[in-house]
Scaffold this active site. Structure first.
Site, PDB file in Angstrom:
ATOM      1  N   ARG A   1      49.182   9.965  77.558  1.00 31.82           N
ATOM      2  CA  ARG A   1      47.881  10.612  77.302  1.00 31.82           C
ATOM      3  C   ARG A   1      46.707   9.707  77.672  1.00 31.82           C
ATOM      4  NH1 ARG A   1      48.241  14.987  73.455  1.00 31.82           N
ATOM      5  NH2 ARG A   1      49.966  16.152  74.330  1.00 31.82           N
TER       6      ARG A   1
ATOM      7  N   ARG B   1      40.854  12.163  75.183  1.00 27.56           N
ATOM      8  CA  ARG B   1      39.571  12.190  74.463  1.00 27.56           C
ATOM      9  C   ARG B   1      39.048  10.837  74.011  1.00 27.56           C
ATOM     10  NH1 ARG B   1      41.356  16.626  70.391  1.00 27.56           N
ATOM     11  NH2 ARG B   1      43.349  15.964  71.236  1.00 27.56           N
TER      12      ARG B   1
ATOM     13  N   ARG C   1      35.176  17.308  79.799  1.00 28.36           N
ATOM     14  CA  ARG C   1      35.726  18.337  78.908  1.00 28.36           C
ATOM     15  C   ARG C   1      34.625  19.195  78.283  1.00 28.36           C
ATOM     16  NH1 ARG C   1      37.672  21.863  76.705  1.00 28.36           N
ATOM     17  NH2 ARG C   1      39.375  21.966  75.201  1.00 28.36           N
TER      18      ARG C   1
ATOM     19  N   ASP D   1      49.908  19.739  81.684  1.00 28.80           N
ATOM     20  CA  ASP D   1      50.488  19.902  80.353  1.00 28.80           C
ATOM     21  C   ASP D   1      51.928  20.375  80.471  1.00 28.80           C
ATOM     22  OD1 ASP D   1      49.373  19.796  77.428  1.00 28.80           O
ATOM     23  OD2 ASP D   1      50.853  21.404  77.492  1.00 28.80           O
TER      24      ASP D   1
ATOM     25  N   TYR E   1      58.314  25.422  71.489  1.00 34.46           N
ATOM     26  CA  TYR E   1      56.939  25.935  71.554  1.00 34.46           C
ATOM     27  C   TYR E   1      56.920  27.444  71.746  1.00 34.46           C
ATOM     28  CZ  TYR E   1      54.280  21.636  71.377  1.00 34.46           C
ATOM     29  OH  TYR E   1      53.697  20.494  70.946  1.00 34.46           O
TER      30      TYR E   1
HETATM   31  O1  CP3 Z   1      49.471  11.532  79.620  1.00 38.60           O
HETATM   32  C1  CP3 Z   1      48.491  12.024  80.248  1.00 38.60           C
HETATM   33  O2  CP3 Z   1      47.365  11.522  80.268  1.00 38.60           O
HETATM   34  C2  CP3 Z   1      48.756  13.245  81.094  1.00 38.60           C
HETATM   35  C3  CP3 Z   1      48.392  14.494  80.500  1.00 38.60           C
HETATM   36  C4  CP3 Z   1      49.221  15.123  79.412  1.00 38.60           C
HETATM   37  C5  CP3 Z   1      48.651  16.054  78.519  1.00 38.60           C
HETATM   38  N1  CP3 Z   1      49.659  16.604  77.777  1.00 38.60           N
HETATM   39  C6  CP3 Z   1      47.233  16.386  78.467  1.00 38.60           C
HETATM   40  C7  CP3 Z   1      46.691  17.072  77.290  1.00 38.60           C
HETATM   41  C8  CP3 Z   1      50.586  15.052  79.117  1.00 38.60           C
HETATM   42  C9  CP3 Z   1      51.654  14.148  79.724  1.00 38.60           C
HETATM   43  C10 CP3 Z   1      50.841  16.005  78.094  1.00 38.60           C
HETATM   44  C11 CP3 Z   1      52.192  16.268  77.562  1.00 38.60           C
HETATM   45  C12 CP3 Z   1      52.329  17.126  76.375  1.00 38.60           C
HETATM   46  N2  CP3 Z   1      51.619  18.266  76.063  1.00 38.60           N
HETATM   47  C13 CP3 Z   1      53.322  16.948  75.396  1.00 38.60           C
HETATM   48  C14 CP3 Z   1      54.397  15.889  75.421  1.00 38.60           C
HETATM   49  C15 CP3 Z   1      53.927  14.631  74.824  1.00 38.60           C
HETATM   50  C16 CP3 Z   1      53.990  14.621  73.346  1.00 38.60           C
HETATM   51  O3  CP3 Z   1      52.904  14.530  72.729  1.00 38.60           O
HETATM   52  O4  CP3 Z   1      55.091  14.673  72.779  1.00 38.60           O
HETATM   53  C17 CP3 Z   1      53.161  17.955  74.438  1.00 38.60           C
HETATM   54  C18 CP3 Z   1      53.991  18.144  73.191  1.00 38.60           C
HETATM   55  C19 CP3 Z   1      52.097  18.807  74.873  1.00 38.60           C
HETATM   56  C20 CP3 Z   1      51.596  20.041  74.227  1.00 38.60           C
HETATM   57  C21 CP3 Z   1      50.166  19.894  73.879  1.00 38.60           C
HETATM   58  N3  CP3 Z   1      49.112  20.046  74.777  1.00 38.60           N
HETATM   59  C22 CP3 Z   1      49.591  19.510  72.626  1.00 38.60           C
HETATM   60  C23 CP3 Z   1      50.390  19.234  71.378  1.00 38.60           C
HETATM   61  C24 CP3 Z   1      48.198  19.455  72.807  1.00 38.60           C
HETATM   62  C25 CP3 Z   1      47.148  19.143  71.781  1.00 38.60           C
HETATM   63  C26 CP3 Z   1      47.052  17.651  71.799  1.00 38.60           C
HETATM   64  C27 CP3 Z   1      45.840  17.095  71.122  1.00 38.60           C
HETATM   65  O5  CP3 Z   1      45.527  15.967  71.520  1.00 38.60           O
HETATM   66  O6  CP3 Z   1      45.253  17.704  70.243  1.00 38.60           O
HETATM   67  C28 CP3 Z   1      47.914  19.769  74.151  1.00 38.60           C
HETATM   68  C29 CP3 Z   1      46.587  19.760  74.799  1.00 38.60           C
HETATM   69  C30 CP3 Z   1      46.358  18.574  75.661  1.00 38.60           C
HETATM   70  N4  CP3 Z   1      47.222  18.170  76.643  1.00 38.60           N
HETATM   71  C31 CP3 Z   1      45.222  17.701  75.646  1.00 38.60           C
HETATM   72  C32 CP3 Z   1      45.428  16.770  76.675  1.00 38.60           C
HETATM   73  C33 CP3 Z   1      44.500  15.682  77.124  1.00 38.60           C
HETATM   74  C34 CP3 Z   1      44.003  17.824  74.756  1.00 38.60           C
HETATM   75  C35 CP3 Z   1      43.103  18.844  75.415  1.00 38.60           C
HETATM   76  C36 CP3 Z   1      41.632  18.597  75.220  1.00 38.60           C
HETATM   77  O7  CP3 Z   1      41.108  17.608  75.728  1.00 38.60           O
HETATM   78  O8  CP3 Z   1      40.981  19.445  74.599  1.00 38.60           O
END
Ligand code: CP3
Length: 349
Positions: A23, A27, A36, A72, A147
């Site tokens: 990640r 943010r 964003r 994602d 999911y």
């Molecule tokens: O690592 C990186 O920088 C690459 C981008 C990336 C995102 N999601 C961006 C994202 C990666 C590799 C993921 C993987 C992902 N997404 C996983 C596997 C990793 C883990 O945490 O186990 C999972 C379970 C998801 C599903 C998902 N998408 C969730 C749970 C969320 C909310 C996360 C939060 O921070 O609240 C997302 C949205 C998401 N995916 C965000 C980002 C940067 C937040 C979106 C925003 O900025 O509003």
């Protein structure tokens, strides 16, 4: 070109330990929040210019040794016709629980979503111009099934569990469809130019060893084998947080690198895995909320625990927390570079 990350994945010698952060485009970065504010998360994934911009931010700002495509794990579900709102946590308009739900999923083949993402990958490779490698990724089938059945994050994962233990044939039907879509997604990323892939099995840790072998392992193995079939040398990373009890099985999934979270010491994880794979991790993301001094101490310890590993890539044991001060993320990178470089010099004397 800085190919330390790729070499470490393949167990080849490196001058210092490479690092990237799960990640890392997120943010905690003010420049990410600025983009964003003006765009939805989905636009940032599917508009190549935006995807490129945010993917490069942590490379420019904190000097990580690999970029990871901004995307994602839930993208294949969208490609199959599911509607998902990122709030930022994902919320689905409907869930997949019945036979009719599962049958209504489209094939992901030829989805325009993957086309937009592939355009982003190509743009990124041009912009990176060999500076650091680009990692692509997907969610593992069991994690996407969780999911899809639960409709988003879930406390007890009751919906997928009732499917697994009540209607296992249905669970396997869902897993089959998801596996195919995940393979399409990874093939498309690889054809467009990603240089390594990570498979996130974020929910595997809820399973017993027996059920992991039934509902998660074979499908994850199939995805990784399909990746090898399209590109025999691309490094494959498998990461299941909270799954230390499954590590012996995880060692058989067919990845070059195993992601390790912080709940198990790296030395213990290495004992279980043997020399089957390189390792990635394993700093507690919470440590980055502390001071640069604590971060440095923990880095030194992890580097010592990784000594002699087949390969080691420094990373957190899960995604970076949004509250992380940027200076601390930079301190993590800097301490890893400084102390692992010294280690090589020392051992050469
Ligand atoms: O690592 C990186 O920088 C690459 C981008 C990336 C995102 N999601 C961006 C994202 C990666 C590799 C993921 C993987 C992902 N997404 C996983 C596997 C990793 C883990 O945490 O186990 C999972 C379970 C998801 C599903 C998902 N998408 C969730 C749970 C969320 C909310 C996360 C939060 O921070 O609240 C997302 C949205 C998401 N995916 C965000 C980002 C940067 C937040 C979106 C925003 O900025 O509003």
């Amino acid at each position: 070109m800085n190919d330390l990350f790729l070499r470490a994945c393949l167990g080849q010698p490196v001058e210092r330990t490479p690092i990237w952060i799960m990640r890392q485009a997120g943010r905690y970065l003010p420049e990410y929040r600025a983009v964003r504010e003006r765009h939805s998360f989905w636009q940032m994934c599917t508009i190549p210019e935006l995807c490129t911009e945010v993917t490069l931010q942590p490379v420019d700002r904190i000097g990580v040794d690999a970029a990871i495509l901004f995307s994602d794990i839930l993208v294949p579900l969208v490609a199959m016709g599911m509607e998902i709102d990122f709030t930022p946590a994902p919320v689905m308009a409907r869930t997949l629980r019945t036979e009719a739900d599962i049958e209504s999923l489209r094939s992901a083949d030829g989805s325009s979503v993957f086309g937009s993402i592939a355009d982003g990958v190509r743009m990124l490779r041009r912009e990176l111009n060999g500076r650091v490698p680009l990692i692509g990724f997907a969610g593992a089938p069991f994690t996407l099934a969780t999911y899809a059945a639960c409709g988003g994050g879930s406390r007890n994962q009751s919906e997928i569990r009732s499917m697994m233990f009540g209607t296992p044939d249905l669970a396997h039907r869902l897993l089959r469809k998801l596996t195919d879509a995940i393979i399409v997604s990874l093939r498309s990323q690889i054809a467009a130019g990603v240089q390594a892939i990570q498979l996130f099995d974020s929910w595997a840790g809820i399973l017993s060893a027996e059920d992991y072998e039934t509902f998660a392992l074979p499908y994850a193995r199939e995805v990784l084998a399909a990746v090898k079939a399209v590109d025999p040398v691309i490094p494959r990373i498998y990461f299941a947080p909270g799954a230390a009890g499954l590590l012996d099985r995880i060692g058989t999934v067919g990845a070059e690198v195993t992601g390790i979270d912080w709940r198990i010491p790296l030395t213990r994880a290495r004992e279980i895995l043997g020399d089957r794979t390189a390792v990635q991790g394993n700093l507690d993301p919470g440590v980055l909320l502390g001071s640069p001094k604590v971060i440095e101490e923990k880095v030194i310890r992890i580097l010592a625990e990784a000594r002699g590993a087949k390969g080691h890539i420094m990373n957190l044991g899960h995604g970076i927390l949004p509250e992380t001060p940027v200076e601390n993320a930079a301190a993590f990178v800097e301490a890893t570079h400084r102390h692992s470089g010294q280690k090589t010099v020392d051992s050469g004397q």
